[in-house]
Design a protein around this motif. Structure first.
Motif, short mmCIF file in Angstrom:
data_model
loop_
_atom_site.label_atom_id
_atom_site.label_comp_id
_atom_site.label_asym_id
_atom_site.label_seq_id
_atom_site.Cartn_x
_atom_site.Cartn_y
_atom_site.Cartn_z
N GLU A 1 -59.53 74.85 119.39
CA GLU A 1 -58.69 74.47 120.52
C GLU A 1 -57.96 73.15 120.26
N GLU A 2 -58.66 72.16 119.75
CA GLU A 2 -58.03 70.88 119.45
C GLU A 2 -56.97 71.02 118.36
N PHE A 3 -57.25 71.89 117.38
CA PHE A 3 -56.28 72.10 116.31
C PHE A 3 -55.00 72.73 116.84
N GLU A 4 -55.14 73.74 117.73
CA GLU A 4 -53.96 74.37 118.32
C GLU A 4 -53.17 73.39 119.17
N LYS A 5 -53.88 72.56 119.94
CA LYS A 5 -53.18 71.56 120.77
C LYS A 5 -52.42 70.56 119.92
N SER A 6 -53.09 70.07 118.85
CA SER A 6 -52.43 69.09 118.00
C SER A 6 -51.22 69.70 117.29
N LYS A 7 -51.33 70.97 116.87
CA LYS A 7 -50.21 71.63 116.19
C LYS A 7 -49.04 71.81 117.15
N THR A 8 -49.35 72.20 118.41
CA THR A 8 -48.28 72.39 119.40
C THR A 8 -47.60 71.07 119.74
N SER A 9 -48.42 70.02 119.93
CA SER A 9 -47.82 68.71 120.25
C SER A 9 -46.98 68.18 119.09
N HIS A 10 -47.45 68.41 117.85
CA HIS A 10 -46.69 67.96 116.68
C HIS A 10 -45.35 68.69 116.59
N LEU A 11 -45.34 70.00 116.91
CA LEU A 11 -44.09 70.77 116.88
C LEU A 11 -43.13 70.27 117.95
N HIS A 12 -43.64 69.96 119.14
CA HIS A 12 -42.77 69.42 120.20
C HIS A 12 -42.19 68.07 119.79
N GLU A 13 -42.98 67.24 119.16
CA GLU A 13 -42.47 65.94 118.71
C GLU A 13 -41.35 66.11 117.69
N GLU A 14 -41.51 67.07 116.77
CA GLU A 14 -40.47 67.29 115.77
C GLU A 14 -39.18 67.78 116.43
N VAL A 15 -39.31 68.68 117.43
CA VAL A 15 -38.11 69.18 118.11
C VAL A 15 -37.42 68.06 118.88
N GLU A 16 -38.21 67.23 119.59
CA GLU A 16 -37.62 66.11 120.34
C GLU A 16 -36.95 65.12 119.41
N ARG A 17 -37.56 64.85 118.26
CA ARG A 17 -36.97 63.90 117.30
C ARG A 17 -35.66 64.45 116.76
N SER A 18 -35.63 65.76 116.48
CA SER A 18 -34.40 66.36 115.97
C SER A 18 -33.29 66.32 117.01
N LYS A 19 -33.65 66.60 118.29
CA LYS A 19 -32.66 66.53 119.36
C LYS A 19 -32.12 65.12 119.53
N THR A 20 -33.01 64.14 119.45
CA THR A 20 -32.57 62.75 119.62
C THR A 20 -31.61 62.33 118.51
#
Length: 244
Positions: free
Chosen positions: A124-143
């Protein structure tokens, strides 16, 4: 001169005389002091020079010892000595104490359940960390794409061919799957949500997505069933599957 009987105080003649317990008795007077049972030289028991049968023979009782000053002093001395020995052992074993726990079947089952729970929490922690890392990458790319004067990354820059030509892929026809036979009445079916490797001979291994049939609940954490893909059956953890 003939002696007197110690029971009736009458003269004992040689033909009816019994010499026992340092006394003389008539044969008919040699009886138990309690039940008056007739005795002989083979079945009597003497106590304080009186005959008794086996059932009424006086038993020795324990004697209570009073706490005299000497006994109290000895008791205190032994108590002090035991305290001194305890303190010596405590000082020697300070910092070295450990508890030896025997691996009983119950402790092994609890340990296995804890390992399974920790494994689920890790996933569960691994899935959460992977999802949060993907969101951070998308937000960084948008910025980076929205900043003025900063060209879009190559991954977001459309090519000229893609701007002039639009292709709509035709979806492939989906073949209807064969209708599965309905489960028998009362039969429970579960689907595995994690991979599990059997740790004992009475357990069964399965992979994520496998269907478990013929399930029987054993207790709160374990159940018994058969893996439909491999045909193997055995015990499996209940928190690794979900009901269909």
């Amino acid at each position: 001169m003939n002696p007197l009987c110690s029971k009736c105080n009458l003269v004992v003649y040689p033909t009816e005389k019994i010499n026992c317990l340092d006394k003389y008795w008539h044969t008919k007077c040699f009886r138990c002091e309690v039940c008056n049972m007739s005795l002989n030289m083979k079945n009597y028991k003497g106590f304080e020079k009186r005959p008794y049968c086996n059932a009424h023979y006086p038993r020795a009782n324990f004697t209570c010892v009073a706490d005299t000053p000497e006994n109290i002093r000895l008791k205190q001395q032994s108590k002090m000595q035991s305290q001194v020995l305890y303190k010596e052992d405590f000082e020697k074993n300070r910092g070295k104490s450990f508890t030896v726990v025997t691996d009983t079947p119950e402790l092994q089952r609890l340990k296995k359940s804890q390992d399974q729970v920790s494994n689920i929490k890790y996933h569960e922690e691994f899935e959460k960390s992977k999802t949060s890392h993907l969101h951070e990458e998308v937000e960084r790319s948008k910025t980076q794409h929205q900043q003025p004067g900063n060209p879009a990354p190559a991954a977001f820059q459309p090519s000229a061919a893609s701007q002039n030509y639009h292709y709509d892929p035709v979806p492939e026809p989906v073949r209807p799957a064969a209708a599965a036979p309905p489960p028998s009445a009362g039969q429970k079916r579960y689907r595995a949500v994690y991979d599990y490797a059997a740790a004992d001979e009475d357990e069964v291994s399965f992979m994520d997505g496998d269907v478990i049939v013929d399930v029987q609940q054993i207790d709160e954490g374990w159940m018994y069933g058969r893996v439909e893909r491999t045909g193997q059956q055995g015990m499996l953890p209940a928190n690794y599957v979900e009901a269909i």
